[in-house]
Design a protein around this motif. Sequence first.
Motif, mmCIF file in Angstrom:
data_model
loop_
_atom_site.group_PDB
_atom_site.id
_atom_site.type_symbol
_atom_site.label_atom_id
_atom_site.label_comp_id
_atom_site.label_asym_id
_atom_site.label_seq_id
_atom_site.Cartn_x
_atom_site.Cartn_y
_atom_site.Cartn_z
ATOM 1 N N LYS A 1 0.792 -1.229 0.000
ATOM 2 C CA LYS A 1 0.000 0.000 0.000
ATOM 3 C C LYS A 1 0.833 1.293 0.000
ATOM 4 O O LYS A 1 0.386 2.298 -0.520
ATOM 5 C CB LYS A 1 -1.047 -0.011 1.124
ATOM 6 C CG LYS A 1 -0.580 0.297 2.501
ATOM 7 C CD LYS A 1 -1.794 0.439 3.417
ATOM 8 C CE LYS A 1 -1.517 0.624 4.875
ATOM 9 N NZ LYS A 1 -0.234 0.957 5.368
ATOM 10 N N ASP B 1 2.012 3.911 -7.301
ATOM 11 C CA ASP B 1 1.623 3.188 -8.505
ATOM 12 C C ASP B 1 1.176 4.187 -9.576
ATOM 13 O O ASP B 1 -0.008 4.461 -9.746
ATOM 14 C CB ASP B 1 0.473 2.217 -8.164
ATOM 15 C CG ASP B 1 -0.018 1.462 -9.385
ATOM 16 O OD1 ASP B 1 0.686 1.454 -10.412
ATOM 17 O OD2 ASP B 1 -1.114 0.878 -9.300
ATOM 18 N N LYS C 1 -2.567 5.320 -11.124
ATOM 19 C CA LYS C 1 -3.031 6.710 -11.032
ATOM 20 C C LYS C 1 -3.528 7.214 -12.385
ATOM 21 O O LYS C 1 -4.562 7.882 -12.479
ATOM 22 C CB LYS C 1 -1.878 7.600 -10.552
ATOM 23 C CG LYS C 1 -2.081 8.051 -9.123
ATOM 24 C CD LYS C 1 -1.060 9.078 -8.724
ATOM 25 C CE LYS C 1 -1.211 9.292 -7.219
ATOM 26 N NZ LYS C 1 -0.023 9.760 -6.584
ATOM 27 N N HIS D 1 -6.741 5.634 -13.308
ATOM 28 C CA HIS D 1 -7.795 6.295 -12.531
ATOM 29 C C HIS D 1 -8.220 7.618 -13.194
ATOM 30 O O HIS D 1 -9.402 7.894 -13.396
ATOM 31 C CB HIS D 1 -7.280 6.525 -11.108
ATOM 32 C CG HIS D 1 -8.297 7.141 -10.192
ATOM 33 N ND1 HIS D 1 -7.990 7.530 -8.908
ATOM 34 C CD2 HIS D 1 -9.614 7.443 -10.360
ATOM 35 C CE1 HIS D 1 -9.068 8.031 -8.342
ATOM 36 N NE2 HIS D 1 -10.062 7.993 -9.200
ATOM 37 N N GLN D 2 -7.202 8.416 -13.562
ATOM 38 C CA GLN D 2 -7.493 9.719 -14.194
ATOM 39 C C GLN D 2 -8.257 9.536 -15.505
ATOM 40 O O GLN D 2 -9.174 10.291 -15.819
ATOM 41 C CB GLN D 2 -6.182 10.461 -14.495
ATOM 42 C CG GLN D 2 -5.552 11.099 -13.263
ATOM 43 C CD GLN D 2 -4.111 11.534 -13.529
ATOM 44 O OE1 GLN D 2 -3.649 11.543 -14.663
ATOM 45 N NE2 GLN D 2 -3.395 11.876 -12.471
ATOM 46 N N ASP E 1 -11.751 8.596 -14.901
ATOM 47 C CA ASP E 1 -12.422 9.808 -14.433
ATOM 48 C C ASP E 1 -12.863 10.655 -15.635
ATOM 49 O O ASP E 1 -14.005 11.118 -15.710
ATOM 50 C CB ASP E 1 -11.444 10.588 -13.549
ATOM 51 C CG ASP E 1 -12.170 11.503 -12.588
ATOM 52 O OD1 ASP E 1 -13.107 11.022 -11.921
ATOM 53 O OD2 ASP E 1 -11.803 12.693 -12.516
ATOM 54 N N ASN F 1 -12.527 5.651 -6.212
ATOM 55 C CA ASN F 1 -11.654 6.223 -5.181
ATOM 56 C C ASN F 1 -10.183 6.050 -5.524
ATOM 57 O O ASN F 1 -9.385 6.959 -5.389
ATOM 58 C CB ASN F 1 -11.920 5.560 -3.820
ATOM 59 C CG ASN F 1 -13.236 6.009 -3.224
ATOM 60 O OD1 ASN F 1 -13.620 7.176 -3.373
ATOM 61 N ND2 ASN F 1 -13.935 5.095 -2.584
ATOM 62 N N GLU F 2 -9.814 4.844 -5.939
ATOM 63 C CA GLU F 2 -8.407 4.577 -6.235
ATOM 64 C C GLU F 2 -8.291 3.347 -7.128
ATOM 65 O O GLU F 2 -9.152 2.465 -7.078
ATOM 66 C CB GLU F 2 -7.648 4.313 -4.921
ATOM 67 C CG GLU F 2 -6.141 4.374 -5.069
ATOM 68 C CD GLU F 2 -5.381 3.940 -3.824
ATOM 69 O OE1 GLU F 2 -5.976 3.315 -2.925
ATOM 70 O OE2 GLU F 2 -4.168 4.211 -3.772
ATOM 71 N N ARG G 1 -5.321 0.433 -8.213
ATOM 72 C CA ARG G 1 -3.976 -0.117 -8.055
ATOM 73 C C ARG G 1 -3.820 -1.243 -9.064
ATOM 74 O O ARG G 1 -4.636 -2.155 -9.111
ATOM 75 C CB ARG G 1 -3.792 -0.690 -6.639
ATOM 76 C CG ARG G 1 -4.097 0.285 -5.527
ATOM 77 C CD ARG G 1 -2.988 1.235 -5.263
ATOM 78 N NE ARG G 1 -1.877 0.612 -4.558
ATOM 79 C CZ ARG G 1 -0.695 1.212 -4.416
ATOM 80 N NH1 ARG G 1 -0.488 2.412 -4.931
ATOM 81 N NH2 ARG G 1 0.268 0.612 -3.764
#
Lengths: 80, 227
Positions: free
Chosen positions: A11, A15, A19, A22-23, A26, A34-35, A37
């Motif tokens: 954790k 990473d 990220k 994720h973007q 989004d 939220n996240e 990995r």
Amino acid sequence: MKISVIITLKKDVLDPQGKVIHQTLDGMGFDDVNEIRQGKYFEIDTKETDNDKAKAKVEEMCKKLLANLVIENYKIIDPK
Amino acid sequence: MKSAVITFPGSNCDRDMDVALKKFGFKNKMVWHADAELPKSDLVVLPGGFSYGDYLRCGSMASKSKIMQSVINFANSGGMVMGVCNGFQILVETGLVPGVLLRNKYLEFICKNIFVKINDKQNKYFKNINIEVLKFHIAHNEGNYFCTNDQLKEIEDNNQIAINYCDENGKIEDQFNPNGSIKNIAGIFNKEKNVLGMMPHPERMIDISLSGEDGSLFFKNLINNLK
């Protein structure tokens, strides 16, 4: 027998790929994430027929090669 | 002085390293990864490149190759082992030096000249070198040095940081960190300081008309220290 292994980043390890994914999600409208990995998944087909022995061997593989324990955790999925 | 450069499938800086070592007086031998025995050497070099196509994790496959057991034994008996770029990645995968090299922070392959400050001269690599800041070249995708907090404490307590990314005046700051490495670490020793892993390529700085000569300073100093 087939055994699966999932390797995940610990954790505290950055990473950047997770990220960026994720973007991107989004930007695509999946804005409730939220996240993310990113990890690795292995399917190992072994000649071993004994469940416990096979798991023990795969665990050794994880420790010696498949995972780098400084940054990664491994999880062996019970063979079916 | 005798040296050996190990060639793995996918190494591509092995011949550059050979040229550099010979230029400064080493009698160098190239050694294939599938060989079991190292030739008698004063220095063993793991070169840069993309061993095994960077499969699984950079350096992970090469670290298990046949020759590496001899390299590990050589290092553990005090032999000088230097890993550059992919060679550094192989060294961390063997556990000869602590930590790991992650994907660069901004996910880009970085290929440029940088400056590094020598952090420690109590070792055969940098002892007596008459300079504090070196201009070297980096070319990597996974050079983001990472280790656990416990490892970092041990590394700092033992003064195992070899070089840090900095500006031309030796200022070590975040803005001069190309890849996100902890504490701007560009190179690191094992506890005994006979093993050095570093991302920058000194072998690319051995000709003033092509690039620069800070690599020349490094190799000249190294061979003098080994004599």
